[in-house]
Motif scaffolding. Structure first.
Motif, short mmCIF file in Angstrom:
data_model
loop_
_atom_site.label_atom_id
_atom_site.label_comp_id
_atom_site.label_asym_id
_atom_site.label_seq_id
_atom_site.Cartn_x
_atom_site.Cartn_y
_atom_site.Cartn_z
N PHE B 5 -2.64 4.74 -9.16
CA PHE B 5 -2.44 4.84 -7.71
C PHE B 5 -1.02 5.36 -7.41
CE2 PHE B 5 -0.92 2.95 -3.74
CZ PHE B 5 -1.91 3.34 -2.86
N LEU B 6 -0.04 4.77 -8.07
CA LEU B 6 1.35 5.19 -7.87
C LEU B 6 1.55 6.64 -8.30
CD1 LEU B 6 3.67 2.28 -9.00
CD2 LEU B 6 3.55 3.34 -6.74
N LEU B 9 0.89 9.32 -5.98
CA LEU B 9 1.78 9.44 -4.82
C LEU B 9 3.14 10.05 -5.19
CD1 LEU B 9 1.20 6.01 -3.01
CD2 LEU B 9 0.24 8.23 -2.40
N TYR B 360 18.92 3.48 1.75
CA TYR B 360 17.81 3.18 2.66
C TYR B 360 17.31 1.75 2.58
CZ TYR B 360 17.90 8.22 2.83
OH TYR B 360 18.30 9.52 2.97
N VAL B 361 17.95 0.87 1.78
CA VAL B 361 17.49 -0.51 1.80
C VAL B 361 18.02 -1.18 3.05
CG1 VAL B 361 17.26 -0.88 -0.68
CG2 VAL B 361 19.47 -1.36 0.42
N ARG B 362 17.28 -2.18 3.52
CA ARG B 362 17.80 -3.03 4.58
C ARG B 362 18.71 -4.05 3.91
NH1 ARG B 362 12.29 -4.23 7.10
NH2 ARG B 362 11.85 -2.37 8.34
N HIS B 386 6.82 -4.92 -9.25
CA HIS B 386 7.00 -4.28 -7.95
C HIS B 386 8.37 -3.61 -7.80
CE1 HIS B 386 3.72 -6.89 -5.84
NE2 HIS B 386 3.24 -6.07 -6.73
N PRO B 389 8.07 0.50 -7.96
CA PRO B 389 7.64 1.20 -6.73
C PRO B 389 8.68 1.15 -5.61
CG PRO B 389 6.00 -0.47 -7.40
CD PRO B 389 7.03 -0.44 -8.46
N ILE B 390 9.36 0.03 -5.47
CA ILE B 390 10.39 -0.05 -4.42
C ILE B 390 11.53 0.91 -4.74
CG2 ILE B 390 12.06 -1.55 -3.26
CD1 ILE B 390 10.11 -3.89 -3.77
N ALA B 393 10.43 4.45 -3.98
CA ALA B 393 10.42 4.71 -2.53
C ALA B 393 11.84 4.99 -2.06
CB ALA B 393 9.83 3.51 -1.79
N ASN B 394 12.79 4.16 -2.49
CA ASN B 394 14.18 4.35 -2.07
C ASN B 394 14.78 5.64 -2.62
OD1 ASN B 394 15.53 2.05 -0.44
ND2 ASN B 394 14.10 1.02 -1.81
N MET B 396 13.14 8.30 -2.58
CA MET B 396 12.35 9.31 -1.86
C MET B 396 11.43 10.06 -2.82
SD MET B 396 13.44 8.52 0.96
CE MET B 396 13.71 9.40 2.49
N LEU B 398 8.12 8.94 -3.41
CA LEU B 398 6.72 8.58 -3.18
C LEU B 398 6.22 9.19 -1.88
CD1 LEU B 398 6.41 4.79 -4.14
CD2 LEU B 398 5.71 6.77 -5.48
N LYS B 400 3.33 9.65 1.25
CA LYS B 400 2.62 8.73 2.12
C LYS B 400 1.19 8.52 1.63
CE LYS B 400 3.12 10.46 6.22
NZ LYS B 400 3.34 10.76 7.67
N PHE B 401 0.70 7.31 1.74
CA PHE B 401 -0.69 7.01 1.41
C PHE B 401 -1.54 7.17 2.66
CE2 PHE B 401 -3.98 3.55 1.27
CZ PHE B 401 -4.81 4.15 0.36
#
Lengths: 403, 403
Positions: B5-6, B9, B360-362, B386, B389-390, B393-394, B396, B398, B400-401
Motif C-alpha cells: 500500500f505504501l 503511494l 512540517y511536523v507539529r 508507523h 510512513p510518518i 510523509a514529512n 514529501m 508520499l 495522496k490516497f
C-alpha cells in the motif's frame, strides 16, 4: 471491530448526534513553533465546548497518509477507508451530482494530446479550458448498441463518464497509461462477462477521437483517456449500521454524493453559506437522529494557501456554534476529514483536531480547541473510524457486549 | 496498511532522512519516581531538537512484548515484525558477518551435555568457554555428501551453522528439546523435499557427537542441539518499498546484517566510535536519501546494568548531534529499537522515546527528550512500524490516497 459487530450492538434511543465537519480543518503554523490556523482563530464558543468535551487527534487512514475527500469522509462516517473503496469515476460522478443507478458503471476520463504516432504527449491536453471541454463533452455523449454514454466535464481536462444499459461490467483495464510518452492502452475484458463492455467502450473511444478531431476551432486535445471503471459501491447503509435516521447538510456536490452513497438523506440547502446550512439543521431538527454538517471553505482557503482566510472561516463557524448548541444535541462532534495546512497549499497527513461532547464524556479541563490542545486530550491519536462508535456510546445507543 | 500500500503511494523527492538509533535507548529510573538514563543525561542538543519535533513513545511489536534486535529493527525499518521473520540461525549468521547466499540454510546450534542415557542435562554445557567452543567448531566444519557445513561459535555454547549445497530445505524440525530432562529429537523431513536434508543433518549431528567425544581435554559438552532451520528471508527491499537510496552506518555485525537483509547499502566504518560513524555520514551525505545510523553502546551499558555508563553514551551522542544537524537533513528520527533499562540488565518491553523532526511536523513546545516528555507528545504511543510512513510523509515522499 467491524460494522457488523457494531450493528449488532445498536439499540434505539431518543438522542441526537451532530457531526460538524470543517473540511481540511487541521493545519500548521506559518513559522515553526507558531500557531496553526485553528489555534490562531478566535473561537470562544469552540473553546468553551472543548472545556466540556473529550479531545483527540484523528487519523483518516493511517499514519503519514494524506487522503482525498472520499476516504477522508468514509473514515469519519465509521467505515474503514481501506476496506470500503469508491472508484475514481464514481467519485467524480457523484461530485457532479449525477444520479447513479445501482447497475451504472462510472469511469474517470481525461482529454489528452497524442502525437502523430499516437503517443500521449500531454495527459491533460494543456489543461484545456473548461468551456471547450464542456462543448466537447456534450458531443461525446452518445449511445452505442444499447449502452448510453453520459459525458460530463468536471473541470478543464477532467471528465466523469457514466455508462447505463444492460450487460455492463467494471472489469476493464484503464486506457490511461498514467505517464506521457506511452500510447493509450486498448480496453480489454478482464473477465469473460466483460466482452460486450470492452467492445462498446473501444467503439466509444474511437468515436470520441473522431469527434474531437472534427471539432473546430481545433482544440488542444485530440484523444480521450479512461481510468477507474467502477460500479456504484454497495456499502452497508449508514442508517442501518448505526440505527440512525441520518441527514447530510452540505453545499458541495462531492460531499452530498458521498453522504448519499452511504445512504444518508441529503437535505436541500438554499443559499450556499455556512449560516444557510445551520438554518437547514434547525428546520429539520425533529426529523433526524444524526446530522452531518459539512463546511467546505476551510479546505478551499487551505488549498489556496490563504492562512488568514482559513482563520476567518473557522471564526465564522464559531459564531454559528451557539445556534447548534441551542438545539441541545446529545452528542456533538467537531472535526475534519483531513488536514489542509495553508503552508502546504493542499491536503496533508497531519492528524485532525477532534472534539466529542456529551453529558457523559470525561472532560479534560482543556479550555481550547486546537491541534496542540487536542494532542493532550484523552482520546489520544485515534483512527477516524473510531469516532462513530464513541459518539453512539455517548448517545446511549450501544448495548453491552457480552460475548 | 501494508508495505505494498505504501509503495504504491511513494513519489520521488530530493529530500534526506536520517534515522539515528540508540540501541536499547529506553530506560527506567534507579529508584521509583526518579529519572531514567535518558532523563538523567545532559542533552542540550537533543532537548533543543525535541522543542522543534513531534514526540512519542514507540512500541516495537506489541504492548508488553520485549524484543530481540531482529524484530526491533524490522519495526523501525517499517516492516511488521510479526509478519516478517528472521530465522534464529540466519540472525546468528548475519551477526557473525557470514555471507549468506540465497539458497543457503542457517540454523542455530547449542553445545550441550547429555547423560549416559542420552538425556539432556545442561542445554548450555555449563556455558562452555568460548575458546574451547571455537576449537570444537573448527573441527565440526565439514562436508557430508555434497553439502558444506560451516560451523562458527557466536559465544560460549552458541553456534551459527550455515549449510550450503544443492537440494537443501528448511523444512526440518528442531532437535533441541528446549528443556533439560529430554532427549534430543531426531531430525525429520517435514515435507517430502526435505528427505535429503534430514539424512545429511542427522549424519552431521552423529559425526559432531563423535568429534566432540574424541576431543581432549574432555570438554563440558558432549552433544549438539539444533533449532530454527531457515533460509535467508526475501523481504521486500527497503529501497524499493520506500523509494529511498538507503545506507546503513553501524559497527556491530548484527545490525549491519539486518540492514543488508532489507537491502540497505552497508557502509564501511573505519574505527568503532560513534564519532567515526558520524564521519561516515558526512562523507556519504550526497550519495543517499536515507541513513540509518546505529549506536550500540547504549544497549551494552544497559545490559551490563551500568546506569551511569549508559548516561555517558547518550551524552556523547548528544555532543555529536550538531554534526548531523549541520548537514540540514529534511527529516530526523531519533529513537531506539527497544528499551534496555540498566536496572533490568537486559532488553525490556517499555515503549521507546521517539522524536521526529522536520519543517512540517507539529511541534509540541516540549523542550526535553526523555521518556516522560515523549509520553506527553502528539505522536502518542505508536507502533514502531508507523515511524517510516510518518517520516516519508514529512519528506514529501508520499502521494495522496484517493480510493
Amino acid at each position: 471491530m467491524d460494522l457488523k459487530f457494531l450493528q449488532n450492538l445498536v439499540v434505539p434511543a431518543q438522542t441526537k448526534i451532530v457531526m460538524l465537519i470543517m473540511d481540511g480543518l487541521g493545519g500548521l503554523p506559518l513559522e515553526p513553533g507558531g500557531k496553526t490556523e485553528l489555534e490562531t482563530a478566535r473561537t470562544p464558543h469552540l473553546d468553551a465546548l472543548a472545556l466540556q468535551s473529550a479531545l483527540g487527534l484523528s487519523i483518516p487512514v493511517g499514519p503519514g497518509i494524506t487522503v482525498e475527500s472520499g476516504p477522508g469522509h468514509l473514515g469519519i462516517f465509521g467505515y474503514d477507508p481501506l476496506e470500503y473503496r469508491i472508484g475514481r469515476g464514481v467519485l467524480e460522478a457523484v461530485g457532479l451530482d449525477l444520479d447513479l443507478a445501482p447497475d451504472d458503471v462510472a469511469v474517470r476520463g481525461n482529454y489528452c494530446s497524442v502525437d502523430a504516432t499516437g503517443v500521449v504527449v500531454d495527459r491533460r491536453a494543456g489543461r484545456i479550458p473548461s468551456d471547450v471541454s464542456r462543448a466537447l463533452s456534450a458531443l461525446l455523449t452518445t449511445r452505442i448498441e444499447d449502452i448510453e454514454f453520459l459525458v460530463e466535464t468536471v473541470r478543464e481536462h477532467r471528465l466523469a463518464i457514466v455508462l447505463r444499459g444492460p450487460g455492463l461490467s467494471a472489469y476493464l483495464n484503464d486506457s490511461d497509461p498514467l505517464k506521457n510518452g506511452y500510447r493509450p492502452l486498448p480496453l480489454v475484458a478482464l473477465n469473460p462477462d466483460a466482452e460486450k463492455m470492452a467492445r462498446v467502450v473501444n467503439q466509444f473511444v474511437e468515436r470520441s477521437r473522431q469527434v474531437i478531431e472534427a471539432y473546430t476551432p481545433k482544440p488542444p486535445a485530440n484523444m480521450l483517456l479512461l481510468r477507474g471503471f467502477d460500479r456504484v459501491p454497495h456499502f452497508p447503509a449508514f442508517p442501518e449500521c448505526f440505527g440512525l435516521r441520518a441527514a447530510a447538510i452540505a453545499v458541495y456536490p462531492t460531499y452530498r454524493g458521498i453522504a448519499k452513497l452511504v445512504g444518508m438523506q441529503v437535505l436541500p440547502v438554499e443559499g450556499g453559506t455556512a449560516a444557510d446550512e445551520f438554518t437547514v439543521l434547525e428546520k429539520n431538527w425533529n426529523e433526524f437522529d444524526f446530522f452531518y454538517l459539512h463546511i467546505k471553505e476551510t479546505d478551499l482557503a487551505g488549498e489556496d494557501g490563504d492562512f488568514s482566510r482559513k482563520v476567518n472561516v473557522i471564526e465564522e463557524v464559531d459564531r454559528l456554534l451557539p445556534r447548534l448548541m441551542a438545539l441541545q444535541p446529545d452528542v456533538v462532534i467537531v472535526s475534519g476529514d483531513h488536514s489542509t495546512p495553508a503552508v502546504l497549499k493542499g491536503h496533508s497527513w497531519h492528524p485532525v483536531p477532534t472534539l466529542i461532547h456529551s453529558k457523559y464524556v470525561r472532560t479534560e479541563g482543556i479550555p481550547e480547541f486546537g491541534e496542540r490542545a487536542c494532542g493532550r486530550g484523552s482520546l489520544g491519536i485515534l483512527p477516524a473510524k473510531h469516532i462513530m462508535p464513541i459518539a453512539l456510546a455517548n448517545a446511549m445507543r450501544l448495548a453491552k457486549f457480552s460475548s
